[in-house]
Design a protein around this motif. Sequence first.
Motif, PDB file in Angstrom:
ATOM      1  N   ALA A  72       0.812  -1.373   0.110  1.00 14.06           N
ATOM      2  CA  ALA A  72       0.053  -0.061   0.230  1.00 14.06           C
ATOM      3  C   ALA A  72       1.050   1.278   0.044  1.00 14.06           C
ATOM      4  CB  ALA A  72      -1.000  -0.070   1.271  1.00 14.06           C
ATOM      5  N   LEU A  73       0.496   2.163  -0.582  1.00 10.49           N
ATOM      6  CA  LEU A  73       1.314   3.501  -1.035  1.00 10.49           C
ATOM      7  C   LEU A  73       0.367   4.629  -0.445  1.00 10.49           C
ATOM      8  CD1 LEU A  73       2.962   2.602  -4.280  1.00 10.49           C
ATOM      9  CD2 LEU A  73       4.112   2.420  -2.446  1.00 10.49           C
ATOM     10  N   THR A  74       0.982   5.837  -0.111  1.00  7.63           N
ATOM     11  CA  THR A  74       0.333   7.093   0.043  1.00  7.63           C
ATOM     12  C   THR A  74       0.976   7.969  -0.359  1.00  7.63           C
ATOM     13  OG1 THR A  74      -0.523   8.431   1.893  1.00  7.63           O
ATOM     14  CG2 THR A  74       1.488   7.465   2.368  1.00  7.63           C
ATOM     15  N   LEU A  75       0.392   9.314  -0.873  1.00  7.00           N
ATOM     16  CA  LEU A  75       1.008  10.513  -1.664  1.00  7.00           C
ATOM     17  C   LEU A  75       1.198  11.292  -0.668  1.00  7.00           C
ATOM     18  CD1 LEU A  75       1.775  11.311  -4.330  1.00  7.00           C
ATOM     19  CD2 LEU A  75      -0.440  12.502  -4.658  1.00  7.00           C
ATOM     20  N   ASP A  76       2.400  11.760  -0.530  1.00  7.23           N
ATOM     21  CA  ASP A  76       2.559  12.961   0.507  1.00  7.23           C
ATOM     22  C   ASP A  76       1.954  14.249   0.552  1.00  7.23           C
ATOM     23  OD1 ASP A  76       4.032  14.406  -1.504  1.00  7.23           O
ATOM     24  OD2 ASP A  76       5.878  14.295  -0.503  1.00  7.23           O
ATOM     25  N   ALA A  77       1.806  14.988   1.541  1.00  8.23           N
ATOM     26  CA  ALA A  77       0.858  16.247   1.645  1.00  8.23           C
ATOM     27  C   ALA A  77       1.134  16.955   0.319  1.00  8.23           C
ATOM     28  CB  ALA A  77       0.965  16.780   3.043  1.00  8.23           C
ATOM     29  N   ASP A  78       2.299  17.254  -0.182  1.00  9.17           N
ATOM     30  CA  ASP A  78       2.878  18.147  -1.198  1.00  9.17           C
ATOM     31  C   ASP A  78       2.487  17.592  -2.536  1.00  9.17           C
ATOM     32  OD1 ASP A  78       3.596  19.945   0.581  1.00  9.17           O
ATOM     33  OD2 ASP A  78       5.640  18.904   0.466  1.00  9.17           O
ATOM     34  N   GLY A  79       1.999  16.250  -2.543  1.00 10.40           N
ATOM     35  CA  GLY A  79       1.733  15.536  -3.790  1.00 10.40           C
ATOM     36  C   GLY A  79       3.059  15.003  -4.854  1.00 10.40           C
ATOM     37  N   GLU A  80       3.999  15.116  -3.947  1.00 10.77           N
ATOM     38  CA  GLU A  80       5.631  14.961  -4.736  1.00 10.77           C
ATOM     39  C   GLU A  80       6.180  13.566  -4.509  1.00 10.77           C
ATOM     40  OE1 GLU A  80       8.081  18.231  -3.583  1.00 10.77           O
ATOM     41  OE2 GLU A  80       6.560  19.479  -4.286  1.00 10.77           O
ATOM     42  N   ARG A  81       5.518  12.713  -3.461  1.00 11.13           N
ATOM     43  CA  ARG A  81       6.324  11.654  -3.416  1.00 11.13           C
ATOM     44  C   ARG A  81       5.494  10.750  -2.653  1.00 11.13           C
ATOM     45  NH1 ARG A  81       9.447  12.909   0.921  1.00 11.13           N
ATOM     46  NH2 ARG A  81       8.024  11.947   2.511  1.00 11.13           N
ATOM     47  N   VAL A 141     -12.561   7.030   5.041  1.00 10.66           N
ATOM     48  CA  VAL A 141     -13.500   7.598   6.151  1.00 10.66           C
ATOM     49  C   VAL A 141     -12.998   7.807   7.468  1.00 10.66           C
ATOM     50  CG1 VAL A 141     -15.645   6.709   7.385  1.00 10.66           C
ATOM     51  CG2 VAL A 141     -15.100   5.984   5.006  1.00 10.66           C
ATOM     52  N   GLY A 142     -13.250   9.214   7.821  1.00 11.05           N
ATOM     53  CA  GLY A 142     -12.837   9.578   9.078  1.00 11.05           C
ATOM     54  C   GLY A 142     -11.188   9.220   9.410  1.00 11.05           C
ATOM     55  N   GLY A 143     -10.279   9.409   8.554  1.00 15.96           N
ATOM     56  CA  GLY A 143      -8.911   9.190   9.032  1.00 15.96           C
ATOM     57  C   GLY A 143      -8.688   7.550   8.913  1.00 15.96           C
ATOM     58  N   CYS A 144      -9.287   7.061   8.057  1.00 11.93           N
ATOM     59  CA  CYS A 144      -9.025   5.587   7.861  1.00 11.93           C
ATOM     60  C   CYS A 144      -9.239   5.387   6.540  1.00 11.93           C
ATOM     61  CB  CYS A 144     -10.156   4.703   8.444  1.00 11.93           C
ATOM     62  SG  CYS A 144      -9.803   4.880  10.445  1.00 11.93           S
ATOM     63  N   TYR A 204      -7.107   0.933   7.477  1.00 12.69           N
ATOM     64  CA  TYR A 204      -5.828   1.483   7.702  1.00 12.69           C
ATOM     65  C   TYR A 204      -5.976   2.565   8.650  1.00 12.69           C
ATOM     66  CZ  TYR A 204      -1.124   3.407   7.285  1.00 12.69           C
ATOM     67  OH  TYR A 204      -0.023   3.851   7.841  1.00 12.69           O
ATOM     68  N   GLU A 205      -5.363   2.432   9.956  1.00 16.81           N
ATOM     69  CA  GLU A 205      -5.643   3.286  10.619  1.00 16.81           C
ATOM     70  C   GLU A 205      -4.553   4.260  10.809  1.00 16.81           C
ATOM     71  OE1 GLU A 205      -8.068   1.141  14.297  1.00 16.81           O
ATOM     72  OE2 GLU A 205      -6.393   0.187  13.725  1.00 16.81           O
ATOM     73  N   GLU A 206      -4.439   5.808  10.217  1.00 17.03           N
ATOM     74  CA  GLU A 206      -3.505   6.438  10.001  1.00 17.03           C
ATOM     75  C   GLU A 206      -2.903   6.734  11.374  1.00 17.03           C
ATOM     76  OE1 GLU A 206      -2.539  10.291   7.425  1.00 17.03           O
ATOM     77  OE2 GLU A 206      -4.400  10.072   8.339  1.00 17.03           O
ATOM     78  N   GLY A 207      -3.811   7.243  12.181  1.00 14.29           N
ATOM     79  CA  GLY A 207      -3.237   7.499  13.571  1.00 14.29           C
ATOM     80  C   GLY A 207      -2.211   6.317  14.452  1.00 14.29           C
ATOM     81  N   LEU A 208      -2.451   5.099  13.868  1.00 16.45           N
ATOM     82  CA  LEU A 208      -1.758   3.986  14.719  1.00 16.45           C
ATOM     83  C   LEU A 208      -0.818   3.281  13.560  1.00 16.45           C
ATOM     84  CD1 LEU A 208      -4.783   2.358  16.429  1.00 16.45           C
ATOM     85  CD2 LEU A 208      -3.048   3.879  17.285  1.00 16.45           C
ATOM     86  N   VAL A 209      -0.827   3.768  12.412  1.00 17.58           N
ATOM     87  CA  VAL A 209       0.056   3.309  11.365  1.00 17.58           C
ATOM     88  C   VAL A 209      -0.039   1.854  11.158  1.00 17.58           C
ATOM     89  CG1 VAL A 209       2.350   3.540  10.343  1.00 17.58           C
ATOM     90  CG2 VAL A 209       1.500   5.348  11.851  1.00 17.58           C
ATOM     91  N   ARG A 210      -1.149   1.443  10.868  1.00 22.65           N
ATOM     92  CA  ARG A 210      -1.547  -0.211  10.903  1.00 22.65           C
ATOM     93  C   ARG A 210      -2.493  -0.323  10.284  1.00 22.65           C
ATOM     94  NH1 ARG A 210      -3.783  -2.511  16.646  1.00 22.65           N
ATOM     95  NH2 ARG A 210      -5.745  -1.179  16.489  1.00 22.65           N
TER      96      ARG A 210
END
Length: 101
Positions: free
Chosen positions: A10-19, A38-41, A61-67
Amino acid sequence: SNATISSCEALTLDADGERWDVLSPMHEPRRRFACAAVGGCVIVAGGTISGSVVSTATEVYEEGLVRWRRLPCSLPHDTQLDVSADLFNATSCARHCEGYY
């Protein structure tokens, strides 16, 4: 090659949309799944595991718990639908699993 593979990656795009950054892997490799934020997940539902084997499993995927965590609900076992790009199914599952994530 025209081979299609299932992946836990799984991949995520950084806040700047560059990486693109790598997230921890999902529990079940899959492709052509439904996905909704949905709500940070991020909820991933269904998809194809290999060949024509269809998954009914749901993970969040729980963003706050990184899992990634398996949800105790799944898509109906008797479904024959292909959930690729079908956000309704992931959103419906999110409502059904409300309170578990």
